[in-house]
Design a protein around this motif. Sequence first.
Motif, mmCIF file in Angstrom:
data_model
loop_
_atom_site.group_PDB
_atom_site.id
_atom_site.type_symbol
_atom_site.label_atom_id
_atom_site.label_comp_id
_atom_site.label_asym_id
_atom_site.label_seq_id
_atom_site.Cartn_x
_atom_site.Cartn_y
_atom_site.Cartn_z
ATOM 1 N N UNK A 308 102.863 65.360 -3.922
ATOM 2 C CA UNK A 308 104.116 64.749 -4.379
ATOM 3 C C UNK A 308 104.087 64.637 -5.897
ATOM 4 N N UNK A 309 105.126 65.106 -6.540
ATOM 5 C CA UNK A 309 105.128 65.058 -7.995
ATOM 6 C C UNK A 309 106.304 64.235 -8.480
ATOM 7 N N UNK A 310 106.690 63.259 -7.725
ATOM 8 C CA UNK A 310 107.816 62.438 -8.138
ATOM 9 C C UNK A 310 109.109 63.075 -7.685
ATOM 10 N N UNK B 198 100.584 61.186 -9.431
ATOM 11 C CA UNK B 198 101.423 61.273 -8.236
ATOM 12 C C UNK B 198 100.829 62.209 -7.206
ATOM 13 N N UNK B 214 101.515 47.391 -11.444
ATOM 14 C CA UNK B 214 101.894 47.664 -10.049
ATOM 15 C C UNK B 214 100.784 48.483 -9.430
ATOM 16 N N UNK B 215 100.440 48.127 -8.191
ATOM 17 C CA UNK B 215 99.409 48.853 -7.474
ATOM 18 C C UNK B 215 100.006 49.236 -6.138
ATOM 19 N N UNK B 216 100.285 50.498 -5.982
ATOM 20 C CA UNK B 216 100.974 50.886 -4.759
ATOM 21 C C UNK B 216 100.868 52.385 -4.548
ATOM 22 N N UNK B 217 101.487 52.854 -3.446
ATOM 23 C CA UNK B 217 101.459 54.291 -3.200
ATOM 24 C C UNK B 217 102.350 54.985 -4.216
ATOM 25 N N UNK B 219 104.678 56.996 -3.757
ATOM 26 C CA UNK B 219 106.078 57.005 -3.329
ATOM 27 C C UNK B 219 106.763 55.709 -3.723
ATOM 28 N N UNK B 220 106.124 54.591 -3.443
ATOM 29 C CA UNK B 220 106.698 53.294 -3.778
ATOM 30 C C UNK B 220 106.868 53.144 -5.288
ATOM 31 N N UNK B 222 107.125 55.359 -7.493
ATOM 32 C CA UNK B 222 108.152 56.239 -8.048
ATOM 33 C C UNK B 222 109.539 55.739 -7.702
ATOM 34 N N UNK E 1 101.486 48.958 3.359
ATOM 35 C CA UNK E 1 102.137 48.825 2.045
ATOM 36 C C UNK E 1 101.869 47.442 1.452
ATOM 37 N N UNK E 2 101.464 47.431 0.217
ATOM 38 C CA UNK E 2 101.107 46.158 -0.394
ATOM 39 C C UNK E 2 102.359 45.361 -0.703
ATOM 40 N N UNK E 7 100.712 40.977 -6.458
ATOM 41 C CA UNK E 7 100.160 41.296 -7.763
ATOM 42 C C UNK E 7 100.218 40.108 -8.696
#
Lengths: 360, 360, 388, 303, 310
Positions: A308-310, B198, B214-217, B219-220, B222, E1-2, E7
Amino acid sequence: MTSVSIRDLTLKFGSLEVLKSLNLDIDEGEFLVLLGPSGCGKSTLLNCIAGLLDISDGQIFIGGNNVTWSEPSERGIGMVFQSYALYPQMTVEGNLAFGLKNARMPKDQIAERIARAAEVLQIEPLLKRKPAQLSGGQRQRVAIGRALVRDVDVFLFDEPLSNLDAKLRAELRVEIKRLHHRLKNTMIYVTHDQIEALTLADRIAIMRNGIIQQLDTPHEIYNRPVNLYVAGFMGSPGMNFIEGDITHHSEAAINFGSTRIPLERYPFIRSDRPEKAIFGIRPEHVSCGAAAAGEPFTADVEIEVVEPMGADTLVWAVLDGKEFRFRVDGQSPLRAGETARIGFDPAKASIFDMATELRL
Amino acid sequence: MTSVSIRDLTLKFGSLEVLKSLNLDIDEGEFLVLLGPSGCGKSTLLNCIAGLLDISDGQIFIGGNNVTWSEPSERGIGMVFQSYALYPQMTVEGNLAFGLKNARMPKDQIAERIARAAEVLQIEPLLKRKPAQLSGGQRQRVAIGRALVRDVDVFLFDEPLSNLDAKLRAELRVEIKRLHHRLKNTMIYVTHDQIEALTLADRIAIMRNGIIQQLDTPHEIYNRPVNLYVAGFMGSPGMNFIEGDITHHSEAAINFGSTRIPLERYPFIRSDRPEKAIFGIRPEHVSCGAAAAGEPFTADVEIEVVEPMGADTLVWAVLDGKEFRFRVDGQSPLRAGETARIGFDPAKASIFDMATELRL
Amino acid sequence: TDLEVTHWWTSGGEAAAVAEFAKAFDATGNKWVDGAIAGGGGTARPVMISRITGGDPMAATQFNHGRQAEELVEAGLMLDLTELAEKEGWKDIVNPPSLLDSCTLDGKIYCVPVNIHSPQWLWLSHAAFEKAGVPVPGNWDEYVAAAPKLREAGIQPLALGQQPWQSNLLFGAVQIGVGGLDLWKQINLEKDVAAASGPEMAKVFQAMADARNMADGSNVQDWNQATNMVITGTAGGQIMGDWAQGEFQVANQVAGEDYTCLPGLGVNEYLSTGGDAFYFPKLKDPEKAAAQLELASMMISKEAQVAFNLKKGSLPIRGDINLSAANDCMKKGLEILATGNLLPSGDQVFSADTQTQFNDLMVEFMNDKSITPEDAQERYAAIVEAAD
Amino acid sequence: MTTTSTAAASQRPIRLFRNKAAKIAAIPMILTALVVFMGGTIWTIVFSFTKSRLLPRADFIGLDQYERLWSSSKWMIAIENLIIFGLCSLVFSLVIGFVLAALLDQKIRFENTFRTIMLYPFALSFIVTGLVWQWILNPDFGIQHVVRSAGWESFSFDPLNNQAIVIYGILIAGLWQGTGLIMCLMLAGLRGIDEDIWKAARVDGIPAWKTYIFIVIPMMRPVFVTTLVIIASGIVRLYDLVVAQTSGGPGIASEVPAKYVYDAMFLSQNLGQGFAGSTMMLLAVLIVLIPWAYMEFGGRQRD
Amino acid sequence: MTDVTSLNAPHAVTTRRLDGPSGAKPKRAISPRNVFIYGTLLLVSVYYLLPLYVMIVTSLKGMPEIRLGNIFAPPVEVTFEPWVKAWATACTGLNCDGLSRGFWNSVQITVPSVILSIAIASVNGYALANWRFKGADVFFTILIFGAFIPYQVMLYPIVILLRELGIYGTLWGLILVHTIFGMPILTLLFRNYFTSVPEELFKAARVDGAGFWGIYFKIMLPMSLPIFVVAMIIQITGVWNDFLFGVVYTKPDVYPMTVQLNNIVNSVQGVKEYNVNMAATIITGLVPLIVYFVSGKLFVRGIAAGAVKG
Ligand SMILES: Nc1ncnc2c1ncn2[C@@H]1O[C@H](COP(=O)(O)OP(=O)(O)OP(=O)(O)O)[C@@H](O)[C@H]1O
Ligand SMILES: Nc1ncnc2c1ncn2[C@@H]1O[C@H](COP(=O)(O)OP(=O)(O)OP(=O)(O)O)[C@@H](O)[C@H]1O
Ligand SMILES: [Mg+2]
Ligand SMILES: [Mg+2]
């Protein structure tokens, strides 16, 4: 009218021939990008044009004058360097004025020129600062300004953006483009970043080992590369290449494994048909899922890696045993390990002779 | 199970607090990318994990053990550096073996480990060469190999690709991803290239001034950035930001100039509604021409600059006096100076409180 | 007129002596510009030679007369003093005449001898021998015999500076003292290799070995530091030229009371008569050239000779002056001078090159006990053979 | 194309006159190199075959001067001393200089102070250095005296008065003066090494000393080369220190070639002999220098 | 999902402080490592400082004290007489004005020598680094070769050269000699330094129409401070401390201080006056020492910039 003409330019470093009998004509007001991998001789060519290297053979014309043996400052060129090469001990103003002072221009005229350039580049507030006090983008503008004040016919840029981070690069790219629209000078721009080349150029010259491979508009180069090298060089992610045999039974087609891609829609530019050929298709010309159904050619692929590149997602898959990449939307639900249906229009492909690597 | 845990980590250089009471848990086998602008403390954090910097406060656990005061070599980590840091006078083999020899591992076992790593990384033919005789990509692989042979739990990468050219970077990116799939080690990867982040990450931690934003996947991050900073940082070309006033008459909407964007489709996460807000929409979420017609919001824009980038074309336009970028297909016929009709779905947008810059 | 004079006389007695010259010259209405360079001839000579050959010479310069300046004269760089010499009748007043011969090349005179130095003196400290409880020796053999006693008393039997020429000087004194006049002449004048390697010479080298033992433990560098050991009674004796006299004088010691001097080591009372001479490089300025002649004339004048030599402790080069002020030792020298027991100096008979080779051999021998007297003699003979 | 046919091809300028200013500016250097260094060297070599005494005279006598040179025990001692001094000072300068630099590179406090302390002797002349160390090593006043008067009667440390070890006495002074500069060069070299290399070695669990020996030192080759050139040129020129400390003594135990040459020329007034000695020294220099020049210019053009 | 809010609010896990080491690794001031490092450095410092200490202490003692005592003992009775004597009254031959008369001569010799030699060497280095013309390397190699030639060997040829130039015995002759002998090492320094200046800067200036001298004066010079400091220090030290050239190529009225120093040190009047010698030594060394102490930091920086690249 041509602005810069290069005739049979040869340049050797000792016994190493870096440029080989190179010819190039650049029109007035044209934005020409020299693109090629590291070490291919781009900077060398630019330095030759600027007069910073003594050429071994050939001639260089700028604005109709033979400048082959002129001093750099007499050629009507301005140059912007990768590291900007601002004079660290002078203020921005001093940097801009240096060339003019050397030409013994009257003071008021210098001030006027600087004011105009500063306005164009929006660096008025910076004039009293030293380069060390500027950010990368500001330095870059000053470097352009230095060429600008000298009121030259031809601008030479040697990778002016490669020291900047991606964000700034994108912004300055647009600024340079706007500048070109405004000034309408001839510009020769060296880069090895193809996005820069594609976005900026009126024409792109793709170099390799001191030889120009293709000189054409970005659109042509991207869509109709003349040889395998150019095809592979342009585009990121790169074009998919698949080796296959060309058959002509009822209609032309290319075959590999158990797959057969019909080529009746492909616009051949040559009439001879070698047996072995390389079929190339860009990842973004491949559709997937529902959209694939409408394409002249469809097949199933196994998905290996999903990147995935955004905005988009690149999928690395396997098509009949060959690696095959294609691009899908950023929101795509594809997962590694799944099978997907893809399709494309062979009209958008490029086919090369396996032996000569030239486009068919 | 967490593989790496960081508790209240604080790091000061003299009086400069680079990391501020930072907490982070990384699961076993996870690929975590630390992303952030230059100087935000990414390398510092990585060095703390590796034990190369003495922390000022807090604790670090790796594989369940408290390694806060352990030596780097005892932490079960392997590290790959931006400059690779290969030992220049040793062969590739020597580079791989040096750490093992030093740990007094028997010769045959060393040979076996090297053979395995070389196979995984496909550097068997290079084993007898010196680093100077390798290309950038090959060096990179050897640097990874050095971590690989040590059979560690956690791999730390500090911008391992940033010295390479774009093409190679894209290829090695995929290789690292494949490697992760195969080895399933925990990996912590520092970069400031968002494409890398990504494509590679299971989770991304976006840092700024020593604080994780922010710490997330991917996808989230982005699609649902928690604040303005993250939204602006991710994506290239960057998100369009437009300041406006939120109104609630019949339905929620954001207004600027004479334009009104309805927000009933927008998934608010907070119930309070500040007056001033910033509306953000990514260029690739904007449709143009015929496709625009179907979108919940449409408008006309004047086109300023058209940047063909091969696969796509980026259009710099003006929407009601504000700069507005959007992405169209590479074959798009748009020209600078024309007017175009665009449209987008506000559900895909992000809206931030102008004061706190947090997502609404 | 200002005249620059270079020399390497910088020790106490020497400087005082030079001051006499300067005073006398300044009295003639000219000005003596002093160009002293310390460190001995080794440091000073390159300066002198360079300046003369470099075309910017001083007005007068010291050399040991003899062959040191020969080539400069041959090259025509030196002022011809013949006219002045004839006018003043130097031939008649200079005694011994060999001194003037050394200044003469092809019948022309190029230098002014200013003093006579004889190196063959043994200086003994009364205080030291008193302390050791032995009478002050009257000759070399007694001295050697007394050496162990001196050592027992914690006194350095023989003081010897480290500079190579001092060892060679010691050798020269032992050679004439132990070997005698005939042997000396055979070797030094006739360059007789057989004599140099013969049994007589072997005795000389045995004596040198004795001297080596006696000098063991002497750590000083300069000759006058060694002399100072004798003056202060920390050493029994020193073999040094008559110029050591100047140091005793500066220390207010009285010959015969505080110290004893034995020319020719008290055995064979011969003295070789070397000395210092001044040369006058050719200058372009005629005014200076005239002043140079005045300087030369002053140096050889009676008054200057008396004043200079009294301070320096050397003998005057004129036989026609009365040194009533001279002390005990100087008088001994004058007596020998009068009897004609004279030898030419080493500088006169050997080239600087050969001299340096002797220096090196002797200093090596004196410092390295692993060299047997036989080895040394063999090498000595080889140098004599190669000498020109 | 209009350009090719109409524009008169500008003439290729004569090579010699390209970059005229640069060449003119380099004239002092060229003259120095050619006239002084080359000229002087050739002149020296030519006259080493003559019988020149006080003044140079073209009175050729073949190899006689060399025969005498090599049969002279003074020359042999001088050579031996030079070799001992050279090897020791090379090894010790490098080792001490490197160790000190490594210590200073440990992010220590008072780095500036320590560095200044180690560097200041370099500001002093050899005459001064020689004098001070002569004084300190003098058995009657210096260290030996002090130790003995402190009660250790049999203590003996008199390098300047002991033939066997006199050259080491000179070495002590030489190192005192020269190691500071070497330390500085090494320090600069160490600072030029990529931080990441250190980190990589730490992660690999390699102890610091091993990292220095196997990784850092090999990486500092250019620094070592420059340093070697500087040390070597100092060794060949060793003269003042010896004169100031021992004048070649005791005996001739601390003679060195430069002093031999000087003495031959100005004490013995035997120029020919001095020139023969010089020629041998220059020959030795060439042996050192040619590999260096090759490394500097032969291998690569420009980086 | 967090959960996004996690945070900002402390995580459940993170509040729990686990056992084991925490915070900064404890560092003892007296660790074996520190003892080794500082111990060695202090020891070495003693070696380096000892001579200076002896010089200073001795120069402040009277002769009787020196004869009796130990050279390392501090002076019982501090006297500045040796300093006064060394500066003003020590005799050489007939001149009894100590070092003072050499001081200004030394200044007069040093200043122009340093300026000229640095000027020439920097231009050389610049020409070699940026305007590489054919044969430049050959000349440069010869020049480096010159760095190895013992000065004594060149004494004679230089005499002849100066004579032919007609400047023998003049101040200019001496300055020329210092320039010549300073050239190899200084040129090496400057060349290495200018090579490390980005070539693009040089190219930019050429495009801007600056010529050889324009680039040198306006671009290169202003950015070469560190290397100029290094060159200055080396050359000041060299010229100031020189004895041989000063005495051979000039006349008594312009003899540098070192000649007086040599005379004072080597003219022994009975016993060596060690205190005067030491005072004279310190006074003579003072100028280069001061230069060092003042600009030591720049020196190291300049070395790093200029000398290290091979
Ligand atoms: N001064 C030089 N001497 C010898 N070879 C040189 C010199 N400058 C460049 N080259 C060689 O010429 C070739 C072309 O170099 P050039 O700098 O023009 O490449 P480039 O296309 O600009 O590469 P990059 O993208 O890395 O800047 C390279 O192989 C390089 O090694
Ligand atoms: N040794 C140090 N001493 C003092 N400050 C330091 C040191 N190392 C880093 N810093 C500072 O700490 C901050 C974080 O540095 P760090 O190297 O972690 O940034 P980064 O995120 O890795 O940046 P980049 O992307 O440029 O590598 C920066 O402001 C930097 O100036
Ligand atoms: Mg380039
Ligand atoms: Mg970093």
